[in-house]
Design an enzyme around this catalytic site. Structure first.
Site, PDB file in Angstrom:
ATOM      1  N   ASP A  28      16.246  -5.514  -1.286  1.00  0.00           N
ATOM      2  CA  ASP A  28      15.109  -6.100  -0.570  1.00  0.00           C
ATOM      3  C   ASP A  28      14.213  -6.809  -1.594  1.00  0.00           C
ATOM      4  O   ASP A  28      13.927  -6.278  -2.663  1.00  0.00           O
ATOM      5  CB  ASP A  28      14.320  -4.987   0.136  1.00  0.00           C
ATOM      6  CG  ASP A  28      13.328  -5.535   1.144  1.00  0.00           C
ATOM      7  OD1 ASP A  28      13.460  -5.207   2.331  1.00  0.00           O
ATOM      8  OD2 ASP A  28      12.415  -6.291   0.748  1.00  0.00           O
ATOM      9  N   ILE A  29      13.802  -8.019  -1.262  1.00  0.00           N
ATOM     10  CA  ILE A  29      13.046  -8.850  -2.202  1.00  0.00           C
ATOM     11  C   ILE A  29      11.591  -8.363  -2.377  1.00  0.00           C
ATOM     12  O   ILE A  29      10.936  -8.700  -3.351  1.00  0.00           O
ATOM     13  CB  ILE A  29      13.100 -10.350  -1.768  1.00  0.00           C
ATOM     14  CG1 ILE A  29      12.970 -11.269  -2.954  1.00  0.00           C
ATOM     15  CG2 ILE A  29      12.124 -10.665  -0.678  1.00  0.00           C
ATOM     16  CD1 ILE A  29      14.099 -11.180  -3.956  1.00  0.00           C
ATOM     17  N   GLU A  87      10.316  -8.242  11.147  1.00  0.00           N
ATOM     18  CA  GLU A  87      10.146  -9.457  10.336  1.00  0.00           C
ATOM     19  C   GLU A  87      11.385 -10.357  10.402  1.00  0.00           C
ATOM     20  O   GLU A  87      11.267 -11.566  10.552  1.00  0.00           O
ATOM     21  CB  GLU A  87       9.853  -9.042   8.885  1.00  0.00           C
ATOM     22  CG  GLU A  87       9.562 -10.222   7.960  1.00  0.00           C
ATOM     23  CD  GLU A  87       9.417  -9.781   6.502  1.00  0.00           C
ATOM     24  OE1 GLU A  87       9.016  -8.623   6.241  1.00  0.00           O
ATOM     25  OE2 GLU A  87       9.727 -10.599   5.627  1.00  0.00           O
ATOM     26  N   HIS A  92      19.453  -4.953  10.242  1.00  0.00           N
ATOM     27  CA  HIS A  92      19.554  -4.471   8.856  1.00  0.00           C
ATOM     28  C   HIS A  92      19.054  -3.037   8.782  1.00  0.00           C
ATOM     29  O   HIS A  92      18.108  -2.659   9.453  1.00  0.00           O
ATOM     30  CB  HIS A  92      18.781  -5.365   7.878  1.00  0.00           C
ATOM     31  CG  HIS A  92      17.372  -5.642   8.273  1.00  0.00           C
ATOM     32  ND1 HIS A  92      17.048  -6.551   9.244  1.00  0.00           N
ATOM     33  CD2 HIS A  92      16.200  -5.125   7.839  1.00  0.00           C
ATOM     34  CE1 HIS A  92      15.738  -6.604   9.391  1.00  0.00           C
ATOM     35  NE2 HIS A  92      15.193  -5.729   8.557  1.00  0.00           N
ATOM     36  N   HIS A  94      17.426  -0.342   6.308  1.00  0.00           N
ATOM     37  CA  HIS A  94      16.709  -0.155   5.040  1.00  0.00           C
ATOM     38  C   HIS A  94      17.159   1.165   4.421  1.00  0.00           C
ATOM     39  O   HIS A  94      17.075   2.216   5.083  1.00  0.00           O
ATOM     40  CB  HIS A  94      15.197  -0.041   5.279  1.00  0.00           C
ATOM     41  CG  HIS A  94      14.518  -1.275   5.768  1.00  0.00           C
ATOM     42  ND1 HIS A  94      13.892  -2.168   4.925  1.00  0.00           N
ATOM     43  CD2 HIS A  94      14.342  -1.766   7.015  1.00  0.00           C
ATOM     44  CE1 HIS A  94      13.355  -3.146   5.640  1.00  0.00           C
ATOM     45  NE2 HIS A  94      13.608  -2.935   6.916  1.00  0.00           N
TER      46      HIS A  94
HETATM   47  P1  5GP Z   1      11.943  -5.797   8.904  1.00  0.00           P
HETATM   48  O1  5GP Z   1      12.515  -6.985   9.641  1.00  0.00           O
HETATM   49  O2  5GP Z   1      12.828  -4.589   8.986  1.00  0.00           O
HETATM   50  O3  5GP Z   1      10.538  -5.488   9.355  1.00  0.00           O
HETATM   51  O4  5GP Z   1      11.816  -6.175   7.385  1.00  0.00           O
HETATM   52  C1  5GP Z   1      12.560  -7.199   6.798  1.00  0.00           C
HETATM   53  C2  5GP Z   1      12.763  -6.908   5.327  1.00  0.00           C
HETATM   54  O5  5GP Z   1      13.492  -7.993   4.759  1.00  0.00           O
HETATM   55  C3  5GP Z   1      11.455  -6.771   4.519  1.00  0.00           C
HETATM   56  O6  5GP Z   1      11.463  -5.536   3.819  1.00  0.00           O
HETATM   57  C4  5GP Z   1      11.489  -7.972   3.570  1.00  0.00           C
HETATM   58  O7  5GP Z   1      10.959  -7.695   2.293  1.00  0.00           O
HETATM   59  C5  5GP Z   1      12.964  -8.328   3.495  1.00  0.00           C
HETATM   60  N1  5GP Z   1      13.222  -9.742   3.295  1.00  0.00           N
HETATM   61  C6  5GP Z   1      12.674 -10.773   3.974  1.00  0.00           C
HETATM   62  N2  5GP Z   1      13.158 -11.954   3.545  1.00  0.00           N
HETATM   63  C7  5GP Z   1      14.034 -11.643   2.546  1.00  0.00           C
HETATM   64  C8  5GP Z   1      14.861 -12.456   1.697  1.00  0.00           C
HETATM   65  O8  5GP Z   1      14.882 -13.680   1.773  1.00  0.00           O
HETATM   66  N3  5GP Z   1      15.637 -11.795   0.799  1.00  0.00           N
HETATM   67  C9  5GP Z   1      15.647 -10.430   0.700  1.00  0.00           C
HETATM   68  N4  5GP Z   1      16.450  -9.892  -0.220  1.00  0.00           N
HETATM   69  N5  5GP Z   1      14.871  -9.644   1.485  1.00  0.00           N
HETATM   70  C10 5GP Z   1      14.075 -10.247   2.402  1.00  0.00           C
END
Ligand code: 5GP
Length: 135
Positions: A28-29, A87, A92, A94
């Site tokens: 995760d970035i 987001e 995905h 985590h």
């Molecule tokens: P969620 O959708 O579960 O709320 O979170 C999305 C996750 O994806 C976040 O923890 C965010 O940091 C990660 N994320 C968003 N865009 C990117 C990206 O372009 N590359 C990577 N490696 N992680 C990402």
């Protein structure tokens, strides 16, 4: 096309830790903790419970193997698992090497340099490749 599909096709870079025909795992970035990894089905689907039971089960089995590698490669009390997707609307899982409850709360973040991300991904990938045949 989701940002994760762009990572899968190689259009944008990632720090990859594991991959097979159906799934990819990368760091995760914006990590909660060092080693925070996302496990993503290559088939773009929005919500986890829109997957078939078979796809869901395969995702969990692959996540299990990645978590085992993470647990070995990154010192932590245990690997936490969470599915959110608010987001990025592409399924995905985590996986977060966790030492305290706050590591699973997605509020405190850690900053890593490119070099730290690369070294971490390499260490986890090596451990994954060693473990891969173990069930
Ligand atoms: P969620 O959708 O579960 O709320 O979170 C999305 C996750 O994806 C976040 O923890 C965010 O940091 C990660 N994320 C968003 N865009 C990117 C990206 O372009 N590359 C990577 N490696 N992680 C990402």
């Amino acid at each position: 096309m989701s940002i994760f599909t762009k990572i899968i096709t190689g259009e944008i870079p990632s720090y990859k830790v594991a991959e097979n025909e159906d799934f990819i795992a990368f760091l995760d970035i914006n990590p909660n903790a060092k080693g925070h990894t996302l496990v993503v089905p290559k088939k773009e689907e929005n919500k986890i419970f829109d997957l078939s039971v078979a796809e869901y089960t395969k995702l969990m089995a692959f996540s299990y193997k990645v978590a085992k590698a993470l647990e070995k490669a990154v010192p932590c009390l245990r690997v936490g698992m969470s599915v959110i997707g608010l987001e990025v609307p592409h399924v995905h899982v985590h996986l977060v090497p966790t030492n305290k409850m706050a590591d699973m709360q997605f509020t405190e973040k850690v900053q890593l340099s490119k070099e730290e991300f690369s070294a971490l991904a390499e260490t986890i990938a090596k451990t994954f490749n060693k473990n891969e045949t173990l069930d």
